[in-house]
Design an enzyme around this catalytic site. Structure first.
Site, PDB file in Angstrom:
ATOM      1  N   ASP A  39       0.791  -1.238   0.000  1.00 14.66           N
ATOM      2  CA  ASP A  39       0.000   0.000   0.000  1.00 14.66           C
ATOM      3  C   ASP A  39       0.821   1.285   0.000  1.00 14.66           C
ATOM      4  OD1 ASP A  39      -2.300  -1.378  -0.170  1.00 14.66           O
ATOM      5  OD2 ASP A  39      -2.912  -1.132   1.922  1.00 14.66           O
ATOM      6  N   HIS A 227      29.775   9.297  -3.889  1.00 13.12           N
ATOM      7  CA  HIS A 227      28.307   9.314  -3.825  1.00 13.12           C
ATOM      8  C   HIS A 227      27.811   8.894  -2.439  1.00 13.12           C
ATOM      9  CE1 HIS A 227      27.176   9.450  -8.386  1.00 13.12           C
ATOM     10  NE2 HIS A 227      27.674  10.573  -7.917  1.00 13.12           N
ATOM     11  N   ASP A 244      26.581  18.394  -1.709  1.00 14.13           N
ATOM     12  CA  ASP A 244      26.350  18.294  -3.155  1.00 14.13           C
ATOM     13  C   ASP A 244      24.876  18.001  -3.322  1.00 14.13           C
ATOM     14  OD1 ASP A 244      26.157  17.598  -5.831  1.00 14.13           O
ATOM     15  OD2 ASP A 244      27.827  16.192  -5.820  1.00 14.13           O
ATOM     16  N   ASP A 255      22.575  21.430  -9.791  1.00 10.93           N
ATOM     17  CA  ASP A 255      23.524  20.485  -9.193  1.00 10.93           C
ATOM     18  C   ASP A 255      24.727  21.299  -8.727  1.00 10.93           C
ATOM     19  OD1 ASP A 255      25.193  18.431  -8.500  1.00 10.93           O
ATOM     20  OD2 ASP A 255      25.335  17.549 -10.498  1.00 10.93           O
ATOM     21  N   HIS A 334      37.133  11.236 -10.936  1.00 13.79           N
ATOM     22  CA  HIS A 334      35.850  11.393 -11.633  1.00 13.79           C
ATOM     23  C   HIS A 334      35.984  12.446 -12.715  1.00 13.79           C
ATOM     24  CE1 HIS A 334      34.906  15.210  -9.623  1.00 13.79           C
ATOM     25  NE2 HIS A 334      35.195  14.654  -8.462  1.00 13.79           N
ATOM     26  N   HIS A 338      29.422  17.195 -16.454  1.00 17.47           N
ATOM     27  CA  HIS A 338      28.384  16.438 -17.153  1.00 17.47           C
ATOM     28  C   HIS A 338      27.328  17.404 -17.646  1.00 17.47           C
ATOM     29  CE1 HIS A 338      25.790  16.739 -13.546  1.00 17.47           C
ATOM     30  NE2 HIS A 338      26.855  16.415 -12.846  1.00 17.47           N
ATOM     31  N   HIS A 345      22.223  14.033 -14.875  1.00 13.71           N
ATOM     32  CA  HIS A 345      23.258  13.632 -15.822  1.00 13.71           C
ATOM     33  C   HIS A 345      22.573  13.488 -17.171  1.00 13.71           C
ATOM     34  CE1 HIS A 345      26.217  11.854 -12.613  1.00 13.71           C
ATOM     35  NE2 HIS A 345      25.938  13.124 -12.428  1.00 13.71           N
ATOM     36  N   GLU A 378      33.025  20.710 -12.090  1.00 17.49           N
ATOM     37  CA  GLU A 378      33.145  20.218 -10.722  1.00 17.49           C
ATOM     38  C   GLU A 378      34.397  19.392 -10.468  1.00 17.49           C
ATOM     39  OE1 GLU A 378      30.367  17.058  -9.740  1.00 17.49           O
ATOM     40  OE2 GLU A 378      29.441  17.212 -11.706  1.00 17.49           O
ATOM     41  N   TYR A 382      40.619  14.466  -3.555  1.00 16.90           N
ATOM     42  CA  TYR A 382      40.204  13.609  -2.444  1.00 16.90           C
ATOM     43  C   TYR A 382      41.355  12.735  -1.982  1.00 16.90           C
ATOM     44  CZ  TYR A 382      36.002  14.672  -5.164  1.00 16.90           C
ATOM     45  OH  TYR A 382      35.035  15.310  -5.886  1.00 16.90           O
ATOM     46  N   ARG A 416      35.251  19.270  -3.237  1.00 16.33           N
ATOM     47  CA  ARG A 416      34.702  19.409  -4.594  1.00 16.33           C
ATOM     48  C   ARG A 416      33.986  20.755  -4.647  1.00 16.33           C
ATOM     49  NH1 ARG A 416      32.424  14.883  -4.973  1.00 16.33           N
ATOM     50  NH2 ARG A 416      30.254  15.275  -4.436  1.00 16.33           N
ATOM     51  N   GLU A 418      31.436  22.827  -7.326  1.00 13.77           N
ATOM     52  CA  GLU A 418      30.647  22.567  -8.534  1.00 13.77           C
ATOM     53  C   GLU A 418      29.678  23.705  -8.835  1.00 13.77           C
ATOM     54  OE1 GLU A 418      27.847  19.290  -8.156  1.00 13.77           O
ATOM     55  OE2 GLU A 418      27.832  19.006 -10.326  1.00 13.77           O
TER      56      GLU A 418
HETATM   57 MN    MN Z   1      27.309  16.998 -10.580  1.00 11.83          MN
END
Ligand code: MN
Length: 448
Positions: A39, A227, A244, A255, A334, A338, A345, A378, A382, A416, A418
């Site tokens: 439900d 992530h 982020d 973003d 990374h 994008h 993305h 971005e 790290y 980071r 961005e």
């Molecule tokens: Mn991004």
């Protein structure tokens, strides 16, 4: 009276797809509800292609475009009283016409009959798989072209129209306000989810209740998890918080990432690392223009970060060599950028826009920048235990990396920064992101 839909981009976008696919019926199936468990359902998110062409944010709808007769019809489920008892108001056809600027609106139960009429004179149907499945009997004999429909939509969706950019700007403005609110309020002792909750509350306050993706609120060493979204750790004085996150406006994403000191003041070591990332980000934004291949921007960001890591005495050797041999990737694993649009993305377009990736590692976005592209910039830096402690990396990059020194940063996490930018014809890119990023401005925004 000016209707609300006049400022929305949908009528022009529907005309554009009709021009691109003039020799067939165009039929799209909207998103459906998805059961979560007994439900309960997942929050409904309309399919991006459906949002693109009509902005309708209700489940179980269809859109039919008949290019030859110049007809566009939205089909909505017939809502009964039982539904209204539990879920309240759902727009009916008359209201939907006004809300979404679709010239004709009918109930879904009329669709088979309408398809029978509309298919006269066509040999092809540009329909997505869900629509082909749902209307197999009545579409029999027409040549299905789901791939061509998808390709045409990818091509159209790549360059954003001014109306679409206006929606992205709204999402960006709310996201920026929310970021500033978190900078001003976060403090040692907060849990990461308190930063997330404040961010999301601010987006809702701005009228944008949906997020473009799961919020990443990563403090301390968690900021090196790309992530991360557990968001359940208590933040301590002296640490950084990497936030982020992005709101969605009629499906269009923002973003934005900022990394700021939980206590309001960067330490000397944090300033060193932050300055490297900021330099890479600013230089890449300044370089972004039509004709430049996104991978070359990425290459530039890797070079700046390699130089920075050399100044920290973590890397040694020539910066181009460190880019080529992949040593920089241990600290920046990374892509720089994008596409962004109805998907956070977004696709850089159809097959003819895709270029060969010049690097040995995977890079999602390799395309020539075009006016109307909205892209993120971005870079990040790290200290990721999984990469620094990996024996294969240790062997391979023995000559380029001072691993002993890198180990000293294992508690650091990462940085980071961005922004979202619009590629502009004949000029520098337009930065949509209004959140402090210079060290003194970030500290001032933290206000402590
Ligand atoms: Mn991004």
């Amino acid at each position: 009276m000016k209707s609300a839909t006049q400022s929305l981009p949908y009528p022009a976008l529907r005309r554009a797809i009709a021009r691109r696919l003039p020799d067939g019926l165009i039929l799209l199936c909207g998103g459906e509800r998805v059961a979560r468990n007994a439900d309960t359902e997942y929050d409904f998110r309309q399919k991006s292609d459906f949002l693109y062409l009509c902005g309708v944010d209700e489940p179980d709808c269809h859109l039919l475009i008949d290019p030859r007769r110049g007809r566009q019809t939205l089909f909505m489920p017939r809502i009964d009283n039982e539904h209204r008892v539990w879920l309240g108001h759902v727009p009916g056809p008359a209201e939907a016409k006004r809300l979404y600027g679709v010239p004709r609106v009918a109930y879904c139960d009329a669709l088979p009959k309408e398809l029978k009429r509309a298919r006269q004179g066509y040999r092809k149907v540009y329909a997505d798989q869900a629509a082909l499945r749902a209307h197999r009997p009545v579409l029999r004999g027409l040549q299905p072209a789901p791939g061509e429909l998808a390709e045409a939509l990818r091509e159209l969706r790549a360059c954003k129209t001014p109306g679409e950019i206006a929606l992205i700007e709204k999402a960006s403005a709310a996201t920026a306000r929310a970021h500033r609110a978190v900078m001003a309020a976060a403090r040692p002792g907060w849990f990461e989810y308190e930063a997330q909750a404040l961010f999301e509350a601010e987006c809702r306050r701005a009228g944008l209740p949906l997020l473009a993706f799961q919020t990443i609120a990563a403090s301390g060493a968690n900021s090196a998890v790309l992530h991360y979204h557990r968001n359940d750790r208590r933040m301590r004085a002296g640490e950084l918080l990497l936030l982020d996150s992005g709101a969605e406006c009629r499906g269009y994403a923002a973003d934005i990432t900022r990394t700021f000191p939980v206590s309001g003041r960067f330490t000397a070591r944090q300033k060193d690392v932050y300055s490297i990332v900021l330099q890479a980000q600013k230089e890449c934004i300044a370089m972004a223009r039509p004709g430049l291949v996104s991978a070359e921007l990425h290459r530039h960001s890797m070079r700046v970060i390699a130089e920075g890591l050399k100044s920290l005495r973590i890397l040694r050797g020539d910066a181009d060599g460190l880019v080529e041999n992949g040593a920089v990737r241990l600290f920046y694993p990374h892509g720089l950028s994008h596409m962004m649009g109805l998907d956070v993305h977004d696709s850089p377009g159809g097959k003819k826009r895709m270029l060969r990736n010049p690097f040995k590692f995977m890079l999602r976005f390799v395309a020539k920048l075009e006016p109307g592209f909205v892209v993120t910039v971005e870079p990040g830096l790290y200290f990721i235990p999984a990469l620094i402690n990996d024996p294969r990396n240790r062997r391979k990059h023995r000559a380029s990396v001072d691993f002993r020194r890198a180990e000293g940063f294992l508690d650091f996490g990462g940085v980071r920064i961005e922004d979202d930018i619009v590629i502009t014809a004949g000029g520098p890119a337009r930065d949509l992101t209004d959140v402090p990023k210079e060290i003194r401005d970030v500290e001032a925004a933290c206000g402590r």
